[in-house]
Design a protein around this motif. Structure first.
Motif, PDB file in Angstrom:
ATOM      1  N   MET A   1       0.975  -1.256   0.124  1.00 12.08           N
ATOM      2  CA  MET A   1      -0.026  -0.108   0.211  1.00 12.08           C
ATOM      3  C   MET A   1       0.928   1.264   0.082  1.00 12.08           C
ATOM      4  SD  MET A   1      -3.047   1.271   2.712  1.00 12.08           S
ATOM      5  CE  MET A   1      -3.927   2.761   2.615  1.00 12.08           C
ATOM      6  N   ARG A   2       0.485   2.365  -0.765  1.00 13.05           N
ATOM      7  CA  ARG A   2       1.103   3.286  -0.852  1.00 13.05           C
ATOM      8  C   ARG A   2       1.221   4.009   0.418  1.00 13.05           C
ATOM      9  NH1 ARG A   2       1.725   7.931  -4.863  1.00 13.05           N
ATOM     10  NH2 ARG A   2       1.551   9.985  -3.755  1.00 13.05           N
ATOM     11  N   PRO A   3       2.481   4.638   0.886  1.00 18.72           N
ATOM     12  CA  PRO A   3       2.295   5.437   2.014  1.00 18.72           C
ATOM     13  C   PRO A   3       1.557   6.629   2.053  1.00 18.72           C
ATOM     14  CG  PRO A   3       4.579   4.820   1.561  1.00 18.72           C
ATOM     15  CD  PRO A   3       3.557   4.632   0.166  1.00 18.72           C
ATOM     16  N   PRO A   4       1.145   7.105   3.306  1.00 18.18           N
ATOM     17  CA  PRO A   4       0.305   8.448   3.053  1.00 18.18           C
ATOM     18  C   PRO A   4       1.131   9.688   2.823  1.00 18.18           C
ATOM     19  CG  PRO A   4       0.628   7.692   5.171  1.00 18.18           C
ATOM     20  CD  PRO A   4       1.093   6.722   4.362  1.00 18.18           C
ATOM     21  N   ASN A   5       0.230  10.415   1.959  1.00 17.40           N
ATOM     22  CA  ASN A   5       1.100  11.951   1.816  1.00 17.40           C
ATOM     23  C   ASN A   5       0.795  12.695   3.106  1.00 17.40           C
ATOM     24  OD1 ASN A   5       1.297  11.365  -0.885  1.00 17.40           O
ATOM     25  ND2 ASN A   5      -0.855  11.650  -1.060  1.00 17.40           N
ATOM     26  N   ILE A   6       1.769  13.882   3.590  1.00 17.10           N
ATOM     27  CA  ILE A   6       1.746  14.540   4.808  1.00 17.10           C
ATOM     28  C   ILE A   6       1.597  15.887   4.216  1.00 17.10           C
ATOM     29  CG2 ILE A   6       2.771  15.162   6.851  1.00 17.10           C
ATOM     30  CD1 ILE A   6       4.271  12.440   6.272  1.00 17.10           C
ATOM     31  N   ALA A  91      14.520   9.690   2.334  1.00 19.47           N
ATOM     32  CA  ALA A  91      15.138   8.345   2.509  1.00 19.47           C
ATOM     33  C   ALA A  91      14.097   7.144   2.286  1.00 19.47           C
ATOM     34  CB  ALA A  91      16.191   8.095   3.754  1.00 19.47           C
ATOM     35  N   ALA A  92      12.972   7.632   2.770  1.00 22.86           N
ATOM     36  CA  ALA A  92      11.726   6.569   2.792  1.00 22.86           C
ATOM     37  C   ALA A  92      11.173   6.853   1.465  1.00 22.86           C
ATOM     38  CB  ALA A  92      10.918   6.651   3.829  1.00 22.86           C
ATOM     39  N   GLY A  93      11.380   7.388   0.571  1.00 20.65           N
ATOM     40  CA  GLY A  93      10.870   7.474  -0.771  1.00 20.65           C
ATOM     41  C   GLY A  93       9.959   8.859  -1.174  1.00 20.65           C
ATOM     42  N   TYR A  94       9.690   9.638  -0.048  1.00 24.37           N
ATOM     43  CA  TYR A  94       8.958  10.716  -0.288  1.00 24.37           C
ATOM     44  C   TYR A  94       9.923  11.921  -0.873  1.00 24.37           C
ATOM     45  CZ  TYR A  94       5.470   9.576   3.115  1.00 24.37           C
ATOM     46  OH  TYR A  94       4.478   8.810   3.686  1.00 24.37           O
ATOM     47  N   THR A  95       8.879  12.788  -1.665  1.00 22.77           N
ATOM     48  CA  THR A  95       9.397  14.172  -2.373  1.00 22.77           C
ATOM     49  C   THR A  95       8.795  15.125  -1.449  1.00 22.77           C
ATOM     50  OG1 THR A  95       9.466  15.127  -4.274  1.00 22.77           O
ATOM     51  CG2 THR A  95       7.354  14.182  -3.715  1.00 22.77           C
ATOM     52  N   ALA A 131      -0.133  25.781  -3.112  1.00 22.24           N
ATOM     53  CA  ALA A 131      -0.562  24.259  -2.718  1.00 22.24           C
ATOM     54  C   ALA A 131      -1.373  23.695  -3.417  1.00 22.24           C
ATOM     55  CB  ALA A 131      -0.732  24.518  -1.239  1.00 22.24           C
ATOM     56  N   CYS A 132      -2.686  24.484  -3.666  1.00 26.47           N
ATOM     57  CA  CYS A 132      -3.677  24.085  -4.524  1.00 26.47           C
ATOM     58  C   CYS A 132      -3.216  23.430  -5.756  1.00 26.47           C
ATOM     59  CB  CYS A 132      -4.939  24.891  -4.380  1.00 26.47           C
ATOM     60  SG  CYS A 132      -5.643  25.282  -3.095  1.00 26.47           S
ATOM     61  N   GLU A 133      -2.416  24.122  -6.471  1.00 24.58           N
ATOM     62  CA  GLU A 133      -1.795  23.852  -7.911  1.00 24.58           C
ATOM     63  C   GLU A 133      -0.973  22.591  -7.597  1.00 24.58           C
ATOM     64  OE1 GLU A 133       0.387  27.058  -9.192  1.00 24.58           O
ATOM     65  OE2 GLU A 133      -1.619  28.623  -9.240  1.00 24.58           O
ATOM     66  N   PHE A 134      -0.183  22.530  -6.700  1.00 25.72           N
ATOM     67  CA  PHE A 134       0.592  21.267  -6.374  1.00 25.72           C
ATOM     68  C   PHE A 134      -0.558  20.085  -6.281  1.00 25.72           C
ATOM     69  CE2 PHE A 134       2.628  18.312  -3.561  1.00 25.72           C
ATOM     70  CZ  PHE A 134       3.731  18.087  -3.895  1.00 25.72           C
ATOM     71  N   LEU A 135      -1.373  20.210  -5.301  1.00 27.60           N
ATOM     72  CA  LEU A 135      -2.432  19.086  -5.194  1.00 27.60           C
ATOM     73  C   LEU A 135      -3.099  18.836  -6.403  1.00 27.60           C
ATOM     74  CD1 LEU A 135      -3.475  20.274  -1.740  1.00 27.60           C
ATOM     75  CD2 LEU A 135      -2.077  18.410  -2.147  1.00 27.60           C
ATOM     76  N   ALA A 136      -3.286  19.760  -7.346  1.00 20.77           N
ATOM     77  CA  ALA A 136      -4.160  19.245  -8.566  1.00 20.77           C
ATOM     78  C   ALA A 136      -3.308  18.433  -9.622  1.00 20.77           C
ATOM     79  CB  ALA A 136      -4.309  20.518  -9.419  1.00 20.77           C
ATOM     80  N   ASN A 137      -1.925  18.557  -9.353  1.00 18.37           N
ATOM     81  CA  ASN A 137      -0.968  17.596 -10.258  1.00 18.37           C
ATOM     82  C   ASN A 137       0.190  17.051  -9.036  1.00 18.37           C
ATOM     83  OD1 ASN A 137      -1.643  18.489 -13.142  1.00 18.37           O
ATOM     84  ND2 ASN A 137      -1.345  20.225 -12.134  1.00 18.37           N
ATOM     85  N   PRO A 138      -0.391  16.205  -8.234  1.00 22.16           N
ATOM     86  CA  PRO A 138       0.495  15.721  -7.320  1.00 22.16           C
ATOM     87  C   PRO A 138       1.721  14.549  -8.244  1.00 22.16           C
ATOM     88  CG  PRO A 138      -1.514  14.409  -7.540  1.00 22.16           C
ATOM     89  CD  PRO A 138      -1.766  15.670  -8.438  1.00 22.16           C
ATOM     90  N   PRO A 139       2.965  14.870  -7.210  1.00 20.99           N
ATOM     91  CA  PRO A 139       3.807  13.671  -7.859  1.00 20.99           C
ATOM     92  C   PRO A 139       3.229  12.303  -7.858  1.00 20.99           C
ATOM     93  CG  PRO A 139       4.308  14.608  -5.707  1.00 20.99           C
ATOM     94  CD  PRO A 139       3.093  15.238  -6.065  1.00 20.99           C
ATOM     95  N   SER A 140       3.928  11.495  -8.389  1.00 21.55           N
ATOM     96  CA  SER A 140       3.802   9.913  -8.483  1.00 21.55           C
ATOM     97  C   SER A 140       4.111   9.328  -7.110  1.00 21.55           C
ATOM     98  CB  SER A 140       4.460   9.018  -9.522  1.00 21.55           C
ATOM     99  OG  SER A 140       5.989   9.548  -9.558  1.00 21.55           O
ATOM    100  N   GLN A 141       5.296   9.810  -6.390  1.00 25.86           N
ATOM    101  CA  GLN A 141       5.555   9.147  -5.212  1.00 25.86           C
ATOM    102  C   GLN A 141       4.862  10.008  -3.963  1.00 25.86           C
ATOM    103  OE1 GLN A 141       7.484  11.361  -7.083  1.00 25.86           O
ATOM    104  NE2 GLN A 141       9.432  11.590  -6.132  1.00 25.86           N
ATOM    105  N   PRO A 142       4.831   9.495  -2.720  1.00 29.15           N
ATOM    106  CA  PRO A 142       4.329  10.068  -1.549  1.00 29.15           C
ATOM    107  C   PRO A 142       5.018  11.556  -1.357  1.00 29.15           C
ATOM    108  CG  PRO A 142       5.266   8.075  -0.898  1.00 29.15           C
ATOM    109  CD  PRO A 142       5.184   8.035  -2.553  1.00 29.15           C
ATOM    110  N   PHE A 143       4.172  12.520  -1.039  1.00 34.17           N
ATOM    111  CA  PHE A 143       4.706  13.866  -0.803  1.00 34.17           C
ATOM    112  C   PHE A 143       4.695  14.373   0.837  1.00 34.17           C
ATOM    113  CE2 PHE A 143       0.818  14.619  -2.423  1.00 34.17           C
ATOM    114  CZ  PHE A 143       0.006  15.318  -1.661  1.00 34.17           C
TER     115      PHE A 143
END
Length: 433
Positions: A1-6, A91-95, A131-143
């Motif tokens: 399961m994908r780790p949660p975004n924060i 180190a855990a794969g987050y951007t 922030a809203c623009e970022f959330l409209a086009n989120p990265p593929s990895q957890p952030f």
């Protein structure tokens, strides 16, 4: 399961003066966050000044441990920015990305070049939009997305039609005067702006299908910018709002009454994400509180002040019933530059505040005296309590290698800007170290 975004939402100078904590401050978006998340009634910062508070939360260390003993824009910095939580998450794969205020490093490229964020999205004025623009086009990895708001810092906006001063109750411990009521009305206007921006981000999470797998952390740096609040070790200075919503049990509109410090957030995220906690962490995961396994994870909370505008070394330990505050500067009058200018400060100044000597030691019963106005340090009946808290504080200072153990004067770094503690205002010309 994908780790949660924060998402880490953080404001200036808000304390607990928002609607979910029962105050007549209209913040409906933060109320809906609390209604669907977990609200911590007894959350405290580790240092009630702007840069140190944030550095403590983000490193899981006390201010004298992480090095941020003063304000970043005045020349203070952390000892090692690799202790910032983003590097553990990387180190855990987050951007990582930052929008708006960071306040722990200084310079135009500080977010990326010094702190280490992967992306800087924009300044405080447009942080919510970016922030809203970022959330409209989120990265593929957890952030990990940090959104820092200027609100509710002074100067406040003009009084709004929705909060007339005549209907405002001044915050304890301030008097009910027209000036203080107007000051509080202006604070409420700022809080409304802050809440609207939070609402936009919450809406963006829902709109883009990210809400279910995103942990939202909503908090502030310290108490509101009024006398005896911000930059003070009373609960009115160290008490902060803390609302979390998202995976890991942070749902359902729960209320937690156990004491927590903001330095507990980093170890809590480590436990939630299954990450080995770094060796430098001083806090404790509060997931047992959220899961209902324990009523407390801390039986004592430690706080400190070093530099704000001026030097004012203080340490404190808080338990469920007691607060012990120790000053190390030997002063016979308040350090007035460490209180932001405003209508409420003027009221106190006009009534002799500058002539009241601060106590070198203070002991308060938080049950019978929650506003911390009656110092019991000299009461024989409290001698054993005082001795116990002195010992607890000394033990913590030794365990964390507090520089105050060696000298009552912790030097500011070369190039820092420091006000004269005998001054009146933080706006006075500082001295260059």
């Amino acid at each position: 399961m994908r780790p949660p975004n924060i998402i880490y939402l953080h404001s200036h100078d808000t304390g607990r003066y928002i609607q979910p904590y029962g105050h007549a401050v209209a913040t409906p978006n933060m109320q809906r966050l609390a209604d669907s998340g977990v609200l911590f009634r007894q959350a405290f910062c580790a240092n009630p000044t702007c840069s140190p508070s944030r550095a403590c939360l983000l490193t899981g260390q006390s201010a004298h441990s992480n090095g941020m003993i003063g304000l970043a824009h005045r020349g203070f910095s952390m000892t090692d920015y690799r202790h910032h939580i983003i590097h553990t998450l990387h180190a855990a794969g987050y951007t990582s990305a930052l929008a708006g205020v960071q306040h722990i490093a200084h310079g135009p490229d500080a977010p990326t070049a010094i702190i280490g964020y992967h992306r800087f999205l924009g300044p405080p004025a447009v942080a919510h939009e970016k922030a809203c623009e970022f959330l409209a086009n989120p990265p593929s990895q957890p952030f990990f997305l940090s959104v820092g708001f200027f609100e509710t810092h002074r100067e406040f906006p003009p009084v709004g039609a929705d909060d007339p001063p005549t209907n405002c109750l001044p915050p304890a411990p301030l008097p009910d005067t027209p000036e203080v009521r107007e000051d509080m009305a202006r604070y409420k206007a700022s809080a409304r702006i802050y809440d609207r921006k939070v609402g936009m981000i919450l809406d963006a999470l829902e709109r883009n299908g990210l809400a279910d797998n995103t942990l939202v952390i909503n908090t502030t740096d310290h108490g509101i910018a009024f006398p005896r609040m911000k930059c003070n070790l009373t609960d009115s200075g160290t008490g902060v709002m803390l609302i979390l919503r998202g995976p890991g049990g942070f749902t359902g509109g729960k209320v937690v009454d156990g004491m927590v410090s903001q330095i507990d957030i980093f170890p809590t995220l480590c436990e939630l994400l299954g990450i080995t906690p770094p060796a430098w962490l001083e806090g404790t995961s509060f997931l047992p509180l959220v899961r209902g396994e324990k009523a407390e994870v801390q039986d004592e909370i430690f706080t400190e002040v070093n530099y704000h505008a001026a030097y004012e070394p203080m340490r404190a330990v808080r338990t469920r019933q007691w607060k012990y505050i120790r000053r190390y500067d030997g002063r016979t009058r308040p350090v007035l530059p460490n209180c932001d200018d405003g209508l409420s400060k003027t009221v106190w100044m006009n009534h002799g505040w500058a002539d009241i000597a601060p106590a070198e030691e203070a002991l308060f019963d938080l049950v019978l005296d929650p506003d911390e106005t009656h110092n019991l340090a000299g009461e024989p009946r409290c001698a054993s309590v005082l001795a116990n808290l002195r010992a607890r504080l000394a033990k913590w200072m030794q365990e964390t290698n507090d520089p105050l153990l060696a000298s009552n004067r912790i030097p500011a770094p070369v190039g820092a800007k420091v006000n004269d503690p005998d001054g009146i205002s933080p706006r006075e010309e500082p001295r260059l170290v």
